[in-house]
Write an enzyme that holds these catalytic residues in place. Structure first.
Site, mmCIF file in Angstrom:
data_model
loop_
_atom_site.group_PDB
_atom_site.id
_atom_site.type_symbol
_atom_site.label_atom_id
_atom_site.label_comp_id
_atom_site.label_asym_id
_atom_site.label_seq_id
_atom_site.Cartn_x
_atom_site.Cartn_y
_atom_site.Cartn_z
ATOM 1 N N ASP A 1 0.743 -1.215 0.030
ATOM 2 C CA ASP A 1 0.089 0.043 -0.197
ATOM 3 C C ASP A 1 0.863 1.287 -0.149
ATOM 4 O O ASP A 1 0.478 2.348 0.344
ATOM 5 C CB ASP A 1 -1.080 0.032 1.266
ATOM 6 C CG ASP A 1 -0.184 -0.192 2.339
ATOM 7 O OD1 ASP A 1 1.145 -0.070 2.615
ATOM 8 O OD2 ASP A 1 -0.759 -0.937 3.376
ATOM 9 N N GLU B 1 -0.549 -9.135 -1.370
ATOM 10 C CA GLU B 1 -0.871 -8.385 -0.018
ATOM 11 C C GLU B 1 -2.083 -7.391 -0.298
ATOM 12 O O GLU B 1 -2.151 -6.478 0.190
ATOM 13 C CB GLU B 1 0.211 -7.549 0.637
ATOM 14 C CG GLU B 1 -0.032 -7.493 2.231
ATOM 15 C CD GLU B 1 0.897 -6.668 2.805
ATOM 16 O OE1 GLU B 1 0.987 -5.330 2.698
ATOM 17 O OE2 GLU B 1 1.709 -7.428 3.283
ATOM 18 N N GLU C 1 -1.853 5.023 3.487
ATOM 19 C CA GLU C 1 -1.951 3.582 3.049
ATOM 20 C C GLU C 1 -3.208 2.997 2.826
ATOM 21 O O GLU C 1 -3.681 2.430 1.772
ATOM 22 C CB GLU C 1 -1.182 2.599 3.853
ATOM 23 C CG GLU C 1 0.399 2.913 3.897
ATOM 24 C CD GLU C 1 0.821 4.035 4.987
ATOM 25 O OE1 GLU C 1 -0.091 4.826 5.378
ATOM 26 O OE2 GLU C 1 2.148 4.511 4.659
ATOM 27 N N HIS D 1 7.431 4.484 12.629
ATOM 28 C CA HIS D 1 7.634 5.332 11.562
ATOM 29 C C HIS D 1 6.325 5.933 10.831
ATOM 30 O O HIS D 1 6.522 6.976 10.229
ATOM 31 C CB HIS D 1 8.151 4.450 10.335
ATOM 32 C CG HIS D 1 7.504 3.608 9.563
ATOM 33 N ND1 HIS D 1 6.553 3.820 8.756
ATOM 34 C CD2 HIS D 1 7.329 2.194 9.942
ATOM 35 C CE1 HIS D 1 5.865 2.924 8.304
ATOM 36 N NE2 HIS D 1 6.397 1.758 8.846
ATOM 37 N N ARG E 1 3.449 7.825 9.427
ATOM 38 C CA ARG E 1 2.967 9.257 8.966
ATOM 39 C C ARG E 1 2.168 9.826 9.901
ATOM 40 O O ARG E 1 2.410 10.852 10.519
ATOM 41 C CB ARG E 1 2.456 9.349 7.550
ATOM 42 C CG ARG E 1 3.563 10.089 6.593
ATOM 43 C CD ARG E 1 3.254 10.155 5.346
ATOM 44 N NE ARG E 1 4.380 9.683 4.322
ATOM 45 C CZ ARG E 1 5.045 10.673 3.728
ATOM 46 N NH1 ARG E 1 4.843 12.031 3.805
ATOM 47 N NH2 ARG E 1 6.186 10.359 3.203
ATOM 48 N N HIS F 1 14.148 4.261 11.988
ATOM 49 C CA HIS F 1 13.760 4.498 10.627
ATOM 50 C C HIS F 1 14.585 5.744 10.113
ATOM 51 O O HIS F 1 14.938 6.583 10.896
ATOM 52 C CB HIS F 1 12.207 4.803 10.466
ATOM 53 C CG HIS F 1 11.773 4.749 9.121
ATOM 54 N ND1 HIS F 1 11.822 5.657 8.173
ATOM 55 C CD2 HIS F 1 10.979 3.817 8.591
ATOM 56 C CE1 HIS F 1 11.223 5.330 7.027
ATOM 57 N NE2 HIS F 1 10.657 4.177 7.285
HETATM 58 C C1 UD1 Z 1 6.805 4.729 3.260
HETATM 59 C C2 UD1 Z 1 5.592 4.371 2.927
HETATM 60 C C3 UD1 Z 1 4.905 3.452 4.167
HETATM 61 C C4 UD1 Z 1 5.789 2.348 4.655
HETATM 62 C C5 UD1 Z 1 7.367 2.697 4.929
HETATM 63 C C6 UD1 Z 1 8.067 1.583 5.342
HETATM 64 C C7 UD1 Z 1 4.267 5.937 1.449
HETATM 65 C C8 UD1 Z 1 3.662 7.086 1.247
HETATM 66 N N1 UD1 Z 1 4.754 5.624 2.695
HETATM 67 O O1 UD1 Z 1 6.784 5.608 4.492
HETATM 68 O O2 UD1 Z 1 3.743 2.984 3.667
HETATM 69 O O3 UD1 Z 1 5.027 1.653 5.509
HETATM 70 O O4 UD1 Z 1 7.849 3.493 3.889
HETATM 71 O O5 UD1 Z 1 9.308 1.893 5.926
HETATM 72 O O6 UD1 Z 1 4.539 5.063 0.570
HETATM 73 N N2 UD1 Z 1 14.446 8.461 3.948
HETATM 74 C C9 UD1 Z 1 15.799 8.419 3.889
HETATM 75 N N3 UD1 Z 1 16.291 7.210 3.514
HETATM 76 C C10 UD1 Z 1 15.410 6.117 3.364
HETATM 77 C C11 UD1 Z 1 14.072 6.197 3.679
HETATM 78 C C12 UD1 Z 1 13.771 7.155 3.891
HETATM 79 O O7 UD1 Z 1 16.275 9.237 3.953
HETATM 80 O O8 UD1 Z 1 16.205 4.942 3.094
HETATM 81 C C13 UD1 Z 1 13.771 9.577 4.408
HETATM 82 C C14 UD1 Z 1 13.729 10.827 3.561
HETATM 83 O O9 UD1 Z 1 13.593 11.888 3.841
HETATM 84 C C15 UD1 Z 1 12.197 10.562 3.120
HETATM 85 C C16 UD1 Z 1 11.699 10.223 4.348
HETATM 86 O O10 UD1 Z 1 12.232 9.416 4.915
HETATM 87 O O11 UD1 Z 1 11.780 12.001 2.449
HETATM 88 C C17 UD1 Z 1 10.298 9.568 3.986
HETATM 89 O O12 UD1 Z 1 10.228 8.408 3.189
HETATM 90 P P1 UD1 Z 1 9.057 7.849 2.696
HETATM 91 O O13 UD1 Z 1 9.014 6.837 1.640
HETATM 92 O O14 UD1 Z 1 7.960 9.471 1.895
HETATM 93 O O15 UD1 Z 1 7.906 7.866 3.609
HETATM 94 P P2 UD1 Z 1 8.095 6.534 4.904
HETATM 95 O O16 UD1 Z 1 7.670 7.080 6.137
HETATM 96 O O17 UD1 Z 1 9.315 5.840 4.643
HETATM 97 N N1 UDP Z 2 12.875 -4.368 9.339
HETATM 98 C C1 UDP Z 2 14.304 -4.503 8.984
HETATM 99 N N2 UDP Z 2 15.149 -3.667 9.882
HETATM 100 C C2 UDP Z 2 14.751 -2.752 10.705
HETATM 101 C C3 UDP Z 2 13.057 -2.852 10.841
HETATM 102 C C4 UDP Z 2 12.360 -3.463 10.164
HETATM 103 O O1 UDP Z 2 14.619 -5.607 8.314
HETATM 104 O O2 UDP Z 2 15.493 -2.101 11.320
HETATM 105 C C5 UDP Z 2 11.766 -5.026 8.642
HETATM 106 C C6 UDP Z 2 10.772 -5.995 9.375
HETATM 107 O O3 UDP Z 2 11.270 -7.109 9.544
HETATM 108 C C7 UDP Z 2 9.600 -5.881 8.349
HETATM 109 C C8 UDP Z 2 9.936 -4.557 7.690
HETATM 110 O O4 UDP Z 2 11.378 -4.324 7.906
HETATM 111 O O5 UDP Z 2 9.676 -7.071 7.465
HETATM 112 C C9 UDP Z 2 8.776 -3.573 8.114
HETATM 113 O O6 UDP Z 2 9.085 -2.424 7.423
HETATM 114 P P1 UDP Z 2 8.556 -1.057 7.986
HETATM 115 O O7 UDP Z 2 7.968 -1.011 9.294
HETATM 116 O O8 UDP Z 2 9.492 0.087 7.666
HETATM 117 O O9 UDP Z 2 7.156 -0.889 6.831
HETATM 118 P P2 UDP Z 2 5.754 -1.509 7.255
HETATM 119 O O10 UDP Z 2 5.899 -2.967 7.427
HETATM 120 O O11 UDP Z 2 5.054 -0.686 8.178
HETATM 121 O O12 UDP Z 2 5.059 -1.012 6.006
#
Ligand code: UD1
Ligand code: UDP
Length: 389
Positions: free
Chosen positions: A107, A129, A143, A215, A217, A247
């Site tokens: 999602d 999923e 999501e 993490h 939003r 995160h």
């Molecule tokens: C995203 C997904 C969320 C998912 C999560 C898993 C969307 C809108 N959100 O949320 O559904 O549960 O990923 O973790 O699709 N950033 C870094 N490096 C990284 C990753 C993120 O710097 O490797 C920072 C960046 O500043 C980025 C911010 O995190 O702009 C947010 O990343 P984003 O993918 O928009 O949202 P998540 O909260 O990570």
């Molecule tokens: N995970 C990981 N390392 C971490 C934290 C989480 O490998 O330090 C894995 C965890 O096992 C799970 C996935 O990341 O499979 C979950 O990711 P996240 O919580 O970022 O996203 P969500 O599942 O909420 O979309």
């Protein structure tokens, strides 16, 4: 829905696996492995780079090579800009690669735009999923909206549980388009644990081990700051060690670091690779999380989970008695955690290993169904078609 035609010159099904975030890599890895092992498929990984470091960490550790990387991530990206970059890049990728099927997972905004780009190009979409719903459009944000937008564009809905299949049926999806497969995250968890390469991030001995991830939003800002105060309260216990892999999102760090940055019994660590995270999960006594994937993994290992959210699209763990939806109010979060650490009977009732999310064979079922539908037998192709055993 556009009809499905494999170009005759092809002798394998070209499948584009679109992914951009950490959980999508983890959950599509088993599908990629199953397709790579099959002579019927030519899988390709289209990375959007919605995450940078956290995605690259998983792709490299899980040996997933991408054929494209759209590098869309920006610091503190906004949803509208992210969506615009994704739809534009993915449209071009689908036109250039001409896949027979586009596979999206979950999602995220990558999944939603991946489905939309494929739909615009007339390429059928498979959704891994599928069918998870909270019923509250703004929670989780964005999501719940993303997955509802994906559903009408999908040809194959791979629902992890009977409950998620029921959600799709209630929305009028044709039962013939739904397969209950289990969640591919369980395939990957079992695969990784079997290899035994991970190292737990807990360091102290003789303490109760609490693993935390945060993490979402909708929790960022004040709510997450409040949860941090609950964690600081919990870490006030001399019998507890908390490990919290942070995160990469700066919004998460802004909320957590000022409260938790300096505590002797809280280990704030960088994101763990999947092998180390699985080992850390296996070693812990209790999980506090707002993550989707972690809610699915913890029950398999018999770890009680306190879900730091007001809704969940994964009610199966709560129904099985291994997860509690505790919300985000600091007093309630802290009280629920203290209770589980103090009350042996309550803890024992929750620490049961159950598998409501799958048996580790989800990817096999997904790939088999795609092969049946795309490899000639049901597409009505003639000479030169592929056959499925
Ligand atoms: C995203 C997904 C969320 C998912 C999560 C898993 C969307 C809108 N959100 O949320 O559904 O549960 O990923 O973790 O699709 N950033 C870094 N490096 C990284 C990753 C993120 O710097 O490797 C920072 C960046 O500043 C980025 C911010 O995190 O702009 C947010 O990343 P984003 O993918 O928009 O949202 P998540 O909260 O990570
Ligand atoms: N995970 C990981 N390392 C971490 C934290 C989480 O490998 O330090 C894995 C965890 O096992 C799970 C996935 O990341 O499979 C979950 O990711 P996240 O919580 O970022 O996203 P969500 O599942 O909420 O979309």
């Amino acid at each position: 829905m556009p009809s499905i035609h494999l170009p005759r010159r092809r002798n394998r099904i070209r499948a584009a696996l679109v992914l951009g975030t950490r959980p999508e890599a983890i959950k599509l890895a088993p599908v990629l492995r199953a397709m790579s092992d099959s002579p019927l498929f030519e899988p390709m990984v289209v990375s959007t780079g919605q995450h940078r470091e956290m995605l690259d960490q998983m792709l490299s550790r899980l040996h997933m090579d991408s054929s494209r990387d759209l590098a869309v991530m920006r610091d503190r990206q906004q949803l509208s800009g992210l969506t615009a970059r994704l739809i534009s890049g993915l449209g071009e990728a689908v036109r250039a690669d001409e896949p027979d099927v586009v596979i999206v997972q979950g999602d995220t905004t990558t999944a939603m735009t991946g489905a939309l780009a494929a739909f615009y190009e007339g390429v059928p979409v498979a959704h891994v999923e599928a069918g998870l719903r909270t019923g509250v459009i703004g929670n989780p944000f964005p999501e719940e909206l993303n997955r509802r937008l994906v559903a009408p564009m999908v040809r194959w809905h791979f629902a992890p549980t009977e409950g998620s299949a029921a959600n799709l049926l209630a929305e009028g999806v044709d039962p013939g388009q739904i397969d209950v497969t289990g969640n591919t995250v369980i395939d990957n968890l079992l695969w990784v644990l079997e290899r035994g390469e991970g190292r737990s991030a807990f360091t102290a001995s003789g303490l109760r081990r609490v693993l935390v991830t945060l993490h979402r939003r909708e929790n960022q800002g004040e709510t997450m700051h409040g949860i941090a105060t609950a964690l600081a309260d919990l870490a006030g216990r001399p019998d507890v060690e908390i490990v919290l892999p942070l995160h990469k999102s700066p919004a998460v760090r802004d909320a957590l670091l000022p409260v938790l940055g300096d505590h002797p019994r809280i280990r704030l660590v960088e994101p763990l690779d999947y092998f180390d995270f699985a080992a850390t999960l296996a070693a812990c006594d209790l999980v506090l999380t707002d993550s989707g994937g972690v809610q699915e993994e913890a029950p398999t290992l018999g770890k009680p989970v306190l879900v730091l959210r007001t809704t969940t699209e994964r009610p199966e763990a709560v129904q099985a008695g291994v997860a509690l939806l505790v919300g985000t109010e600091p007093g309630e979060v802290a009280a629920a955690a203290h209770r589980l650490l103090d009350d042996r009977a309550a803890y024992g009732r929750m620490a049961a290993a159950v598998n409501p999310f799958g048996d580790g064979r989800a990817a096999e079922r997904i790939v088999h169904r795609l092969a049946l539908d795309l490899a000639g037998r049901t597409t009505g192709h003639g000479e030169g078609d592929l056959a499925v055993a």
